[in-house]
Every structure is written in structure tokens, then in C-alpha cells.
Scaffold this motif. Structure first.
Motif, PDB file in Angstrom:
ATOM      1  N   ILE A 171     -23.980 -14.767  11.294  1.00 52.04           N
ATOM      2  CA  ILE A 171     -22.874 -14.026  10.689  1.00 52.04           C
ATOM      3  C   ILE A 171     -22.513 -12.768  11.475  1.00 52.04           C
ATOM      4  O   ILE A 171     -21.337 -12.422  11.623  1.00 52.04           O
ATOM      5  N   ASP A 172     -23.511 -12.089  12.010  1.00 51.13           N
ATOM      6  CA  ASP A 172     -23.268 -10.792  12.635  1.00 51.13           C
ATOM      7  C   ASP A 172     -22.363 -10.870  13.859  1.00 51.13           C
ATOM      8  O   ASP A 172     -21.722  -9.883  14.224  1.00 51.13           O
ATOM      9  N   ALA A 173     -22.306 -12.029  14.498  1.00 47.51           N
ATOM     10  CA  ALA A 173     -21.499 -12.151  15.727  1.00 47.51           C
ATOM     11  C   ALA A 173     -20.105 -12.696  15.463  1.00 47.51           C
ATOM     12  O   ALA A 173     -19.344 -12.930  16.408  1.00 47.51           O
ATOM     13  N   VAL A 174     -19.735 -12.884  14.207  1.00 49.59           N
ATOM     14  CA  VAL A 174     -18.401 -13.387  13.887  1.00 49.59           C
ATOM     15  C   VAL A 174     -17.347 -12.349  14.262  1.00 49.59           C
ATOM     16  O   VAL A 174     -17.525 -11.150  14.044  1.00 49.59           O
ATOM     17  N   SER A 175     -16.243 -12.804  14.809  1.00 47.94           N
ATOM     18  CA  SER A 175     -15.159 -11.904  15.208  1.00 47.94           C
ATOM     19  C   SER A 175     -14.418 -11.373  13.988  1.00 47.94           C
ATOM     20  O   SER A 175     -14.274 -12.060  12.973  1.00 47.94           O
ATOM     21  N   THR A 176     -13.935 -10.145  14.097  1.00 50.34           N
ATOM     22  CA  THR A 176     -13.103  -9.550  13.043  1.00 50.34           C
ATOM     23  C   THR A 176     -11.658  -9.387  13.516  1.00 50.34           C
ATOM     24  O   THR A 176     -10.848  -8.777  12.819  1.00 50.34           O
ATOM     25  N   ASP A 177     -11.347  -9.938  14.669  1.00 48.60           N
ATOM     26  CA  ASP A 177      -9.991  -9.840  15.232  1.00 48.60           C
ATOM     27  C   ASP A 177      -9.075 -10.833  14.517  1.00 48.60           C
ATOM     28  O   ASP A 177      -9.235 -12.048  14.677  1.00 48.60           O
ATOM     29  N   PRO A 178      -8.110 -10.364  13.730  1.00 44.01           N
ATOM     30  CA  PRO A 178      -7.252 -11.282  12.981  1.00 44.01           C
ATOM     31  C   PRO A 178      -6.367 -12.143  13.869  1.00 44.01           C
ATOM     32  O   PRO A 178      -5.903 -13.200  13.441  1.00 44.01           O
ATOM     33  N   THR A 179      -6.123 -11.702  15.100  1.00 44.09           N
ATOM     34  CA  THR A 179      -5.275 -12.510  15.986  1.00 44.09           C
ATOM     35  C   THR A 179      -6.022 -13.723  16.529  1.00 44.09           C
ATOM     36  O   THR A 179      -5.403 -14.656  17.022  1.00 44.09           O
ATOM     37  N   ARG A 180      -7.339 -13.685  16.417  1.00 41.93           N
ATOM     38  CA  ARG A 180      -8.158 -14.829  16.828  1.00 41.93           C
ATOM     39  C   ARG A 180      -8.843 -15.380  15.580  1.00 41.93           C
ATOM     40  O   ARG A 180     -10.065 -15.425  15.468  1.00 41.93           O
ATOM     41  N   TYR A 181      -8.015 -15.786  14.639  1.00 42.55           N
ATOM     42  CA  TYR A 181      -8.482 -16.182  13.310  1.00 42.55           C
ATOM     43  C   TYR A 181      -9.511 -17.304  13.360  1.00 42.55           C
ATOM     44  O   TYR A 181     -10.384 -17.417  12.495  1.00 42.55           O
ATOM     45  N   TYR A 182      -9.433 -18.158  14.378  1.00 44.36           N
ATOM     46  CA  TYR A 182     -10.351 -19.286  14.479  1.00 44.36           C
ATOM     47  C   TYR A 182     -11.773 -18.834  14.821  1.00 44.36           C
ATOM     48  O   TYR A 182     -12.709 -19.641  14.778  1.00 44.36           O
ATOM     49  N   LEU A 183     -11.943 -17.559  15.165  1.00 43.61           N
ATOM     50  CA  LEU A 183     -13.282 -17.004  15.404  1.00 43.61           C
ATOM     51  C   LEU A 183     -13.787 -16.211  14.205  1.00 43.61           C
ATOM     52  O   LEU A 183     -14.887 -15.665  14.248  1.00 43.61           O
ATOM     53  N   ASN A 184     -12.987 -16.167  13.136  1.00 44.14           N
ATOM     54  CA  ASN A 184     -13.350 -15.364  11.962  1.00 44.14           C
ATOM     55  C   ASN A 184     -14.228 -16.136  10.996  1.00 44.14           C
ATOM     56  O   ASN A 184     -14.023 -16.111   9.767  1.00 44.14           O
ATOM     57  N   GLY A 185     -15.218 -16.844  11.534  1.00 47.61           N
ATOM     58  CA  GLY A 185     -16.111 -17.609  10.684  1.00 47.61           C
ATOM     59  C   GLY A 185     -17.243 -18.221  11.485  1.00 47.61           C
ATOM     60  O   GLY A 185     -17.335 -18.052  12.704  1.00 47.61           O
ATOM     61  N   VAL A 186     -18.117 -18.924  10.778  1.00 46.49           N
ATOM     62  CA  VAL A 186     -19.254 -19.611  11.397  1.00 46.49           C
ATOM     63  C   VAL A 186     -18.869 -21.075  11.615  1.00 46.49           C
ATOM     64  O   VAL A 186     -18.446 -21.762  10.680  1.00 46.49           O
ATOM     65  N   TYR A 187     -19.006 -21.524  12.835  1.00 48.52           N
ATOM     66  CA  TYR A 187     -18.660 -22.893  13.203  1.00 48.52           C
ATOM     67  C   TYR A 187     -19.865 -23.794  12.929  1.00 48.52           C
ATOM     68  O   TYR A 187     -20.915 -23.663  13.561  1.00 48.52           O
ATOM     69  N   ILE A 188     -19.711 -24.705  11.969  1.00 53.03           N
ATOM     70  CA  ILE A 188     -20.770 -25.644  11.598  1.00 53.03           C
ATOM     71  C   ILE A 188     -20.370 -27.004  12.161  1.00 53.03           C
ATOM     72  O   ILE A 188     -19.331 -27.556  11.796  1.00 53.03           O
ATOM     73  N   HIS A 189     -21.199 -27.543  13.046  1.00 52.92           N
ATOM     74  CA  HIS A 189     -20.775 -28.770  13.706  1.00 52.92           C
ATOM     75  C   HIS A 189     -21.958 -29.584  14.206  1.00 52.92           C
ATOM     76  O   HIS A 189     -23.110 -29.133  14.171  1.00 52.92           O
ATOM     77  N   THR A 190     -21.641 -30.768  14.663  1.00 53.10           N
ATOM     78  CA  THR A 190     -22.646 -31.675  15.215  1.00 53.10           C
ATOM     79  C   THR A 190     -22.850 -31.377  16.693  1.00 53.10           C
ATOM     80  O   THR A 190     -21.893 -31.280  17.460  1.00 53.10           O
ATOM     81  N   HIS A 191     -24.111 -31.238  17.083  1.00 56.87           N
ATOM     82  CA  HIS A 191     -24.456 -31.061  18.497  1.00 56.87           C
ATOM     83  C   HIS A 191     -25.715 -31.881  18.756  1.00 56.87           C
ATOM     84  O   HIS A 191     -26.746 -31.666  18.128  1.00 56.87           O
ATOM     85  N   ASN A 192     -25.600 -32.830  19.652  1.00 65.82           N
ATOM     86  CA  ASN A 192     -26.717 -33.737  19.949  1.00 65.82           C
ATOM     87  C   ASN A 192     -27.255 -34.395  18.676  1.00 65.82           C
ATOM     88  O   ASN A 192     -28.478 -34.474  18.457  1.00 65.82           O
ATOM     89  N   SER A 193     -26.317 -34.823  17.832  1.00 66.22           N
ATOM     90  CA  SER A 193     -26.626 -35.540  16.576  1.00 66.22           C
ATOM     91  C   SER A 193     -27.335 -34.675  15.540  1.00 66.22           C
ATOM     92  O   SER A 193     -27.850 -35.194  14.550  1.00 66.22           O
ATOM     93  N   ARG A 194     -27.360 -33.357  15.754  1.00 67.57           N
ATOM     94  CA  ARG A 194     -27.969 -32.453  14.786  1.00 67.57           C
ATOM     95  C   ARG A 194     -26.994 -31.326  14.436  1.00 67.57           C
ATOM     96  O   ARG A 194     -26.055 -31.048  15.172  1.00 67.57           O
ATOM     97  N   LEU A 195     -27.267 -30.703  13.316  1.00 66.69           N
ATOM     98  CA  LEU A 195     -26.376 -29.670  12.815  1.00 66.69           C
ATOM     99  C   LEU A 195     -26.615 -28.355  13.548  1.00 66.69           C
ATOM    100  O   LEU A 195     -27.759 -27.906  13.687  1.00 66.69           O
TER     101      LEU A 195
END
Length: 394
Positions: A171-195
């Protein structure tokens, strides 16, 4: 004649509910966390309480996040109202001691078949004390957040401790720049078949890998910062081996734990290819006591007002220096350094954040570097956590 669907437990004919005081207090405190923000919509500061089979359902929302839970209760099937969260919580915590709470709607009007009551007041009975709160009709409450019809929903479970650790560590490294809204959160995704959980603000990148297998499903969701913090806050102090049920679709994520369902709208955007900024194995490695490094950096910053710290690695010594409005300072400490002599500068706040995320227990951490201008890799005692820290030119 009284309707057959009214439970005969109360002396009044008004819609009422008898609930356990402790459960009501806990649930109100939890849901009230969503009702504290400023909003031009009055009902958002309220908790919706409505009868359901065997009890009452409680719901709170800020339009982007919603929390739902239930309490077993003796309840009139007509009971339905939205009560002010702050006032209700204060009563539950500070009202006259009692083991139960009786909520009674004071009707303004009712329709002819008495199946629905519109109330602007709700009486709260705590032992011999009686309080009256303003109420709002549940018709004013926003529609519930749900998966869109037809969307594919990925369902899996995560240990509550694993989920808390992943959110708290990124959480601490999440961007607060509103112009880069896609960085304003934690990206949860699949990497090498794991979360995997990832966040970045362009100056640092935090990664938390887990052993949760996602199988053939490719998951990709950006959980907004506020939702990530809300879930982490609810897990804090309750995280253990108990599983959290997770549902993720194109636009919505649901987390079910502690008898609460938290539903959040996801950020509609594409997270950048963060792997491009992860350096290949750097050839210089420093192993340092994280707690001591953090203390020394903090001391220099507090005394000098500096925002940047310089680290000079040579053999078994680390020299730390900083210059700020109040002056300059230097200190040093032992470390295990492998590589040619190197001096590198980091933003002090980002460095301290990375130390805390890597080794909150103050144990040894590792900083791997290539040169003074390339990103540094930070790891520590938290398994699966990796930080990428950009150096400063100052």
C-alpha cells in the motif's frame, strides 16, 4: 388485525428488532468506517438495517466500497431503516450497559397492508434507557455494488494473514497522482501461475509474491487504495490461517471474512509493464541490520531536515550522510558489503518506507545495486517481498 409476519416479542406494534448488544456494537463500529468521509449525499453517513430471515442485515457504502454483514435477531419482517452511523455507534459504546438492544421504528405512515413502514425516527432501548435517532428510508440507499451480469467471476481463497501481509506490504508505494489514476491502487494479478500484488508511484516499486495458485485463470485487477486500506484495516489484528473468500470480475472485487462481505469497484485502467524497471541481478550486495539503518537515517533527517541521504559502501562499513536546511550530519555502521566501493543517494522517506516493508522486525535486509544511477533491489525478512528503489541524483 396484526400481520402474520410480525414476530410477537414486543409490547409495541411498531416494527422492532431485538439484537445482541455486543454484536451490534462490533458490526456498527466496523461499518461506520465507511461512513466517516464528507459527502453531499446524507444517506452515505448512515447504516442500512433491514430484516432478513433469522436476523437483520447491515450495510454501509461510500459508493465505491460497500460492507455487508448480518446479526441474528428477533425481528419484525417490516423492519427497514437507515440510521446515522456516528450517533448509533456512540450509543452502542457509551449507552446504558445492557446485553441486548431493542430498535423500534416510530412510523410516520404505513401502507394499507402493513407490509412496509416509512419511519423518520428509530427508538433505541438500552436497559432502562431509551434514545431516539433520526432515520432515513432505505429507498434512499444506493443500489448495492455487484458483479455485472455476464461478467466472468474468478473465485478463490487466500489465508487472511497472507492477504493482510500482501496489502500492508504494498500500500505504501501506491501513487497519489490523480493524472496517473491506473497507479492509484494495488495491482492484484497472476504471475507464474501464482497471485502477486504490486504497487508503484514511479519512484519505488513494491512486489509481494504469494504461494496462492490461480491455475488456468489469468487474474488482473487494480484495487483502489482506499479499498485496499479498508480491507487491510479489517484484517489487522484478525489475520491468521482463516481463509478469505475472494471474487474478482472485470469491475468488482469481493472479500468475505469475519462474517463481512466487502465489495469494491476496481480501477478501470491498464497497469503498466512494471517488470521493465526491475533490474537484472546487480553485482553489488549489502546486508544490513534494517532496524539500525532506519534509526540512523531517521536521526540524520530529524537533525538536519534533509530529504535525501547518501550511502557509501566500502568493505564492512557503511557511511551515511545528509545535508539539509538545519545543517549536515554523518554517521556510520557495520554492514556486509560485497562489491566495488559505491556511493548512492536515496529519498529518505522512500528508503525508510522500504526498510519497514522489507524487515518490519528490524532484522537483516539486503540492498543489491549496480551503480549510483540504476534502480536498487531491496529484500528482507518478509518472504516474497521485493522493493525496487530509484536512486536520486542529489
Amino acid at each position: 388485525m396484526q400481520s402474520d409476519n410480525v414476530v410477537q416479542l414486543f409490547t409495541t406494534e411498531n416494527p422492532s428488532a431485538l439484537v445482541d448488544r455486543a454484536e451490534m456494537t462490533e458490526c456498527t463500529a466496523l461499518l461506520a468506517k465507511l461512513c466517516g468521509g464528507k459527502s453531499s449525499i446524507p444517506v452515505l453517513s448512515h447504516i442500512r438495517i433491514a430484516s432478513e430471515p433469522g436476523g437483520v442485515a447491515l450495510t454501509a457504502t461510500n459508493l465505491d466500497i460497500q460492507a455487508e454483514t448480518s446479526i441474528a435477531a428477533d425481528v419484525d419482517a417490516r423492519f427497514s431503516a437507515a440510521l446515522p452511523a456516528a450517533a448509533l455507534l456512540k450509543l452502542m459504546k457509551k449507552g446504558t450497559p445492557s446485553t441486548t438492544t431493542i430498535l423500534e421504528l416510530l412510523a410516520d405512515e404505513a401502507d394499507s397492508n402493513a407490509e412496509r413502514t416509512v419511519a423518520s425516527k428509530c427508538a433505541i432501548q438500552l436497559a432502562s434507557s431509551r434514545f431516539v435517532l433520526d432515520a432515513m428510508p432505505t429507498d434512499d440507499f444506493p443500489d448495492l455494488i455487484r458483479h455485472a451480469e455476464g461478467d466472468k467471476v474468478h473465485r478463490f481463497t487466500v489465508g487472511s494473514a497472507i492477504l493482510w501481509n500482501a496489502l500492508d506490504g504494498t500500500i505504501d508505494a501506491v501513487s497519489t497522482d490523480p493524472t496517473r489514476y491506473y497507479l492509484n491502487g494495488v495491482y492484484i494479478h497472476t504471475h507464474n501461475s501464482r497471485l502477486r500484488f504490486v504497487s508503484t508511484d514511479g519512484h519505488r516499486l513494491y512486489i509481494q509474491d504469494t504461494n496462492i495458485q490461480t491455475g488456468k485463470h489469468e487474474i488482473g485487477a487494480i484495487l483502489p487504495t482506499e479499498a485496499a486500506k479498508f480491507v487491510a484495516n479489517l484484517l489487522d489484528g484478525h489475520a491468521g490461517a482463516d481463509p478469505v473468500k475472494v471474487e474478482i470480475s472485470k469491475g468488482v472485487a469481493v472479500f468475505i471474512f469475519r462474517d463481512v462481505a466487502v465489495t469494491a469497484k476496481l480501477i478501470d485502467g491498464t497497469f503498466p509493464d512494471y517488470q521493465r524497471v526491475i533490474p537484472a541481478e546487480p553485482d553489488k550486495t549489502a546486508t544490513i541490520a534494517g532496524g539500525e539503518l532506519s534509526a540512523r537515517v531517521t536521526s540524520l533527517v530529524d537533525c538536519t531536515g534533509a530529504t535525501t541521504v547518501h550511502l557509501k559502501f566500502e568493505g564492512e562499513q557503511l557511511a551515511i550522510s545528509a545535508t539539509g536546511p538545519a545543517g549536515q550530519g554523518t554517521t556510520g555502521m557495520r554492514c556486509d558489503y560485497r562489491g566495488e566501493e559505491l556511493e548512492i543517494a536515496f529519498d529518505a522517506a522512500y528508503l525508510r518506507s522500504a526498510i519497514e516493508a522489507a524487515s518490519p522486525d528490524s532484522r537483516n535486509m539486503r540492498i543489491r545495486m549496480a551503480d549510483s544511477l540504476s534502480p536498487a533491489l531491496v529484500t528482507g525478512s518478509i518472504g516474497g517481498w521485493t522493493g525496487v528503489l530509484m536512486p536520486t541524483k542529489a
